[in-house]
Design a protein around this motif. Structure first.
Motif, PDB file in Angstrom:
ATOM      1  N   GLU A   3      -0.811  10.127 -10.486  1.00  0.00           N
ATOM      2  CA  GLU A   3       0.410   9.394 -10.798  1.00  0.00           C
ATOM      3  C   GLU A   3       0.186   7.910 -10.957  1.00  0.00           C
ATOM      4  O   GLU A   3       0.958   7.247 -11.613  1.00  0.00           O
ATOM      5  N   THR A  47      -0.286   8.494   6.421  1.00  0.00           N
ATOM      6  CA  THR A  47      -1.022   7.279   6.624  1.00  0.00           C
ATOM      7  C   THR A  47      -0.107   6.075   6.876  1.00  0.00           C
ATOM      8  O   THR A  47      -0.309   5.312   7.829  1.00  0.00           O
ATOM      9  N   ARG A  48       0.967   5.884   6.056  1.00  0.00           N
ATOM     10  CA  ARG A  48       1.685   4.619   6.141  1.00  0.00           C
ATOM     11  C   ARG A  48       2.849   4.595   7.119  1.00  0.00           C
ATOM     12  O   ARG A  48       3.545   3.591   7.220  1.00  0.00           O
ATOM     13  N   THR A 173      -3.075  -1.700   5.550  1.00  0.00           N
ATOM     14  CA  THR A 173      -3.721  -0.612   4.826  1.00  0.00           C
ATOM     15  C   THR A 173      -4.045  -0.968   3.383  1.00  0.00           C
ATOM     16  O   THR A 173      -4.945  -0.388   2.792  1.00  0.00           O
ATOM     17  N   ARG A 205      -3.050  -0.056  -5.377  1.00  0.00           N
ATOM     18  CA  ARG A 205      -3.060   1.012  -4.383  1.00  0.00           C
ATOM     19  C   ARG A 205      -1.689   1.127  -3.714  1.00  0.00           C
ATOM     20  O   ARG A 205      -1.039   0.136  -3.456  1.00  0.00           O
ATOM     21  N   ARG A 206      -1.282   2.324  -3.506  1.00  0.00           N
ATOM     22  CA  ARG A 206       0.071   2.501  -2.977  1.00  0.00           C
ATOM     23  C   ARG A 206       0.188   3.895  -2.415  1.00  0.00           C
ATOM     24  O   ARG A 206      -0.672   4.743  -2.644  1.00  0.00           O
ATOM     25  N   SER A 207       1.273   4.133  -1.721  1.00  0.00           N
ATOM     26  CA  SER A 207       1.569   5.526  -1.391  1.00  0.00           C
ATOM     27  C   SER A 207       2.618   5.964  -2.373  1.00  0.00           C
ATOM     28  O   SER A 207       3.489   5.194  -2.771  1.00  0.00           O
ATOM     29  N   LYS A 208       2.495   7.178  -2.822  1.00  0.00           N
ATOM     30  CA  LYS A 208       3.423   7.654  -3.830  1.00  0.00           C
ATOM     31  C   LYS A 208       4.308   8.740  -3.246  1.00  0.00           C
ATOM     32  O   LYS A 208       3.813   9.677  -2.638  1.00  0.00           O
ATOM     33  N   LYS A 209       5.558   8.596  -3.424  1.00  0.00           N
ATOM     34  CA  LYS A 209       6.447   9.623  -2.873  1.00  0.00           C
ATOM     35  C   LYS A 209       7.384  10.091  -3.971  1.00  0.00           C
ATOM     36  O   LYS A 209       7.893   9.269  -4.691  1.00  0.00           O
TER      37      LYS A 209
ATOM     38  N   LYS B   4       4.405  16.410  -1.586  1.00  0.00           N
ATOM     39  CA  LYS B   4       5.544  15.697  -1.047  1.00  0.00           C
ATOM     40  C   LYS B   4       5.030  14.408  -0.482  1.00  0.00           C
ATOM     41  O   LYS B   4       5.653  13.378  -0.501  1.00  0.00           O
ATOM     42  N   ARG B   5       3.840  14.508   0.102  1.00  0.00           N
ATOM     43  CA  ARG B   5       3.263  13.367   0.762  1.00  0.00           C
ATOM     44  C   ARG B   5       1.921  13.193   0.089  1.00  0.00           C
ATOM     45  O   ARG B   5       1.055  14.000   0.247  1.00  0.00           O
ATOM     46  N   SER B   6       1.808  12.172  -0.716  1.00  0.00           N
ATOM     47  CA  SER B   6       0.537  12.033  -1.401  1.00  0.00           C
ATOM     48  C   SER B   6      -0.504  11.563  -0.410  1.00  0.00           C
ATOM     49  O   SER B   6      -0.229  10.804   0.482  1.00  0.00           O
ATOM     50  N   PRO B  11      -8.213   2.836   1.711  1.00  0.00           N
ATOM     51  CA  PRO B  11      -9.019   2.425   0.569  1.00  0.00           C
ATOM     52  C   PRO B  11     -10.473   2.887   0.660  1.00  0.00           C
ATOM     53  O   PRO B  11     -10.966   3.174   1.728  1.00  0.00           O
TER      54      PRO B  11
END
Lengths: 209, 325
Positions: A3, A47-48, A173, A205-209, B4-6, B11
């Motif tokens: 994504e 993680t976040r 992070t 970089r990111r978290s994707k939801k 749902k939770r990538s 890093p």
């Protein structure tokens, strides 16, 4: 995992300062709702959710001079989509170095979306003992729930479409505090014309939801 | 979109690593990354084994068949516990009291079992290569729980896990493996794994218990047990395998102990902080002195404990996700 490519930044939901203010407010709300700092613990979902839990704990320590225990939870083994993902997700360690029995657990995650992650997290917590109560704190509630689960403490509420992605980054992070709403290039061709052309770079970089 | 939770991890990890094979047959056929992935995953599994509720739903609805054609207590229990802790359903088939006793071939047993759709088959067999045969013909994951004198990969992985926990890493360590090398699948898999991960392995076996062409393993081979143990970080003692004819290679248990057994005096030749390992079951007073086996450097029971975590990791990595998205 693809994504990140093919998306563009649609809208900044919170900048660094806004994120800090939201977390400070959530910390106050948690202490107020619990009538103080006794008997509750923070558990961040990897993680976040982890940096969020740590920030909340730091904020409470700053204002209340009390150190709140922080735990880390990996929910991989409790996921309901394990049998449909192509590869076994990498396990990280769960570290809950305190009993949850009889305490109030404030689960922390960066974004609530379908609610399935939180469902899995609750199952995992209950395997550690019987908390008096479980509450939920999230930085962003993006709606579109698939399970009857709600967050008690929310940094920012935003209505989203299924093609959009909420990207939360933390200094710890990702090097920067930021919250963006992203959208897929393909699904947003029409909408793009209406938007400022400048807002179109993919973040790293990111978290994707 | 099922994520749902990538899982974009911290890093520097571009993609989540995955196990490279359908089966775990031997150490030679897997990569260093696979080994690291199993050991890292086992760390998380170990934490589950310390909870009050030692069970997670990861393999709910998965079926694991345990085929033990050869006696085993430790390994079979270890696999069964691992399967239960991950919520898999498991069934056991032993050579006696099944159609095997009625003359069915291994492949037919496997095909019949396959008709009942297991997700994995854990097999121990007295013939080398039996798991490989099943792996070639059956679509489910095959886990080798020991085949003849060939391989015992989960034992090597749990030994590596135990060493890594005690010593921090495997690379650069000096590991002595002593005893009945020729009959030992444990030795073979351990030499393969440890050299792959950068440890230096020294092998000692009584001349009558050394296989031909042993040099090809990549291990240093010495002719005195003292030479192997001297300066070692890890001393791994192998069982004299009387059931495989290991007892024929020397006159008596007492003589074996006198000449080759790990006594406290021989243990002192190794490094001060060396650990002592044994895959079990032990012949006390033959290959190892009780004072050493029960001593402060012994990690023999840690090996057993870690075995469950490592087998949970292997099963999770092989069948935790369907792979047919």
């Amino acid at each position: 995992m693809g994504e990140a490519a093919g998306t563009y930044r649609k809208l900044r939901l919170l900048d660094g300062a806004g994120q800090g203010r939201a977390i400070a407010r959530m910390a106050r709300e948690i202490v107020e709702a619990e009538g103080g700092t006794d008997g509750f613990v923070l558990i961040g979902i990897r993680t976040r959710g982890v940096p969020l839990a740590r920030r909340l704990a730091a904020e409470i320590e700053r204002t209340e001079r009390v150190r709140i225990p922080v735990g880390l939870l990996d929910i991989t083994l409790y996921r309901d989509d394990l049998s449909t993902v192509a590869a076994s997700p990498v396990l990280k360690k769960t570290e809950i170095p305190f009993p949850v029995e009889g305490r109030t657990v404030v689960l922390c995650d960066d974004v609530i979306y379908t609610g399935r992650t939180v469902r899995a997290a609750m199952d995992a917590i209950l395997d550690f003992g019987r908390p008096r109560k479980i509450l939920l704190a999230v930085l962003v509630d993006r709606g579109r729930r698939e399970l009857p689960i709600e967050a008690q403490f929310v940094g920012k509420r935003v209505a989203t479409s299924a093609t959009e992605i909420v990207s939360v980054t933390f200094r710890e992070t990702d090097g920067v505090d930021d919250v963006w709403l992203l959208d897929r290039e393909a699904s947003a061709k029409a909408a793009r014309r209406a938007l400022r052309p400048a807002a179109r770079k993919s973040p790293k970089r990111r978290s994707k939801k | 979109m099922t994520t749902k939770r990538s899982e974009t991890p911290e890093p520097a990890v571009p993609r989540p690593p995955t196990f490279s094979r359908k089966d775990l047959l031997d150490i030679e056929s897997i990569t260093e990354d696979d080994i690291r992935l199993v050991l890292d995953t086992a760390e998380s599994m170990r934490e589950i084994n310390q909870r009050s509720i030692k069970k997670v739903p990861a393999l709910r609805g998965k079926l694991v068949a345990n085929l033990f054609f050869e006696n085993s207590t430790r390994t079979r229990f270890s696999f069964e516990i691992a399967e239960r802790r991950l919520s898999a359903d498991s069934i056991a088939l032993s050579a006696t009291g099944s159609s095997v006793a009625k003359g069915e071939t291994l492949l037919d047993t496997g095909r019949n079992l396959m008709a009942m759709a297991p997700d994995a088959i854990v097999i121990r067999h007295q013939r080398s290569g039996a798991p490989h045969l099943l792996a070639r013909h059956l679509p489910c994951a095959i886990v080798n729980a020991g085949d003849g004198a060939h391989a015992h990969p989960t034992q090597a992985l749990l030994d590596a896990f135990t060493i890594r926990r005690a010593k921090g890493s495997l690379a650069g360590l000096r590991v002595a493996i002593c005893g009945d090398v020729s009959h030992s699948r444990v030795a073979r898999s351990n030499v393969s794994l440890l050299t792959k991960m950068g440890a230096g392995v020294t092998l000692f076996g009584p001349a009558t218990l050394l296989p031909v062409e042993i040099e090809r393993t990549g291990a240093r081979v010495v002719t005195r047990v003292e030479e192997a143990v001297e300066g070692a970080d890890v001393v791994m003692i192998l069982r004299v395998q009387k059931e495989r004819g290991g007892g024929l290679g020397f006159p008596s248990d007492k003589e074996y102990f006198e000449l080759f057994g790990l006594t406290p005096a021989r243990r002192r030749l190794a490094k001060k902080d060396a650990i002592v390992m044994h895959p079990g079951p032990m012949n006390r007073g033959v290959e190892i002195d009780s004072a050493v086996a029960d001593g402060p450097d012994s990690v023999i029971l840690d090996q057993v404990e870690n075995g469950v975590a490592v087998r949970m990791a292997v099963l999770y990595l092989l069948i935790g996700a369907s792979g047919d998205e």
